[in-house]
Design an enzyme around this catalytic site. Structure first.
Site, short mmCIF file in Angstrom:
data_model
loop_
_atom_site.label_atom_id
_atom_site.label_comp_id
_atom_site.label_asym_id
_atom_site.label_seq_id
_atom_site.Cartn_x
_atom_site.Cartn_y
_atom_site.Cartn_z
N ASP A 114 -0.42 -7.57 1.14
CA ASP A 114 0.14 -6.23 1.34
C ASP A 114 1.65 -6.32 1.49
OD1 ASP A 114 0.42 -3.55 1.67
OD2 ASP A 114 -0.60 -3.43 3.62
N GLU A 127 18.07 15.18 3.62
CA GLU A 127 19.24 15.31 2.76
C GLU A 127 19.51 13.99 2.04
OE1 GLU A 127 20.59 18.28 2.39
OE2 GLU A 127 19.08 18.99 3.81
N HIS A 183 0.81 -1.22 0.00
CA HIS A 183 0.00 0.00 0.00
C HIS A 183 0.84 1.27 0.00
CE1 HIS A 183 0.40 -0.21 4.51
NE2 HIS A 183 0.39 1.10 4.38
N SER A 201 4.25 2.02 8.23
CA SER A 201 3.92 1.05 7.19
C SER A 201 5.18 0.53 6.52
CB SER A 201 3.04 1.70 6.13
OG SER A 201 1.73 1.88 6.58
#
Length: 248
Positions: free
Chosen positions: A113, A90, A64, A200
């Protein structure tokens, strides 16, 4: 009955249910060398998800984060930052993503997923090490594990600059299977804290092996219990697919 599900990502999407993002709430700072495979997945130079190093050319994350169901997003938008506990905006220790492999991800069913990212060039030698992933992970009984991530420090709060870790209680199949598909999902909770937006794609670790990929939370950030567990993708279900892609 309608209930809330929130991807442990960094933006809100509405698809029949409510999705949001995910940090490790109530975690503590990871130590140098403790999780040498952890990477920050960056979208246009800003942290969006996490991931783990499979080898010098491939990264494991949540579908996802980088896929719209089985269709990959534009890989040129993404890069990974490696070998750092404290992430930056950076271009330090950054490698661009060349290709995104999405497996059979379904945003409706919340299964498959998992995604594998191919990098533009190999990660240079350094302190990093590849992660070990679980070919089998039985969950008939409760056990403990550890989650990591740079997600939000609390619901609606800022992302963590430092990699966080939190010990969690992994629920048995009997408990997780009441609401979720135990072929695809691992459920867990914690006394205080849990995953949040930005976590996630990061790892659930048991005995130094990655067994899960951060997928979604079922209540507010930091709430993780039997009624409202955090839910991660079960790597053992996707093991053969992950191995096939990462060995190309």
């Amino acid at each position: 009955m309608v209930f809330k599900l929130k991807f442990v990502l960094c933006f809100v999407v509405i698809i029949k249910t409510v999705y949001a993002n995910s940090r490790v709430v109530n975690g503590s700072d990871a130590e140098e060398g403790e999780f040498p495979y952890a990477v920050s997945l960056r979208r246009m130079n800003s942290h969006t998800c996490g991931g783990t190093i499979l080898n010098e050319k491939y990264i494991l994350t949540a579908a996802h984060c980088v896929c719209r169901d089985q269709k990959a997003q534009n890989s040129s938008l993404f890069s990974i930052q490696y070998d750092l506990l404290t992430i930056t905006t950076e271009p330090t220790n950054v490698v661009p993503v060349k290709e995104i492999h999405c497996d059979q991800f379904s945003s409706e069913k919340l299964i498959f997923d998992s995604a594998v990212l191919e990098l533009e060039f190999p990660i240079p030698q350094g302190k990093w090490k590849p992660v070990k992933i679980a070919k089998n992970f039985p969950t008939e009984k409760r056990q403990t594990g550890t989650i990591i991530g740079w997600g939000r420090l609390y619901h609606g709060g800022p992302l963590s600059k430092n990699l966080q870790k939190l010990n969690v209680d992994i629920y048995s199949d009997e408990t997780c299977g009441r609401k979720y598909d135990i072929k695809h999902h691992i459920c867990f909770g914690a006394m205080v804290g849990g995953a949040c937006n930005g976590d996630s794609g990061t790892a659930l670790i048991v005995d130094d092996v990655q067994v899960g990929i951060a997928s979604f939370i079922t209540d507010l950030c930091g709430i993780a219990n039997e009624m409202h567990p955090n839910v991660y993708s079960r790597i053992s279900t996707y093991y053969e697919w992950i191995q096939k892609i990462s060995e190309m």
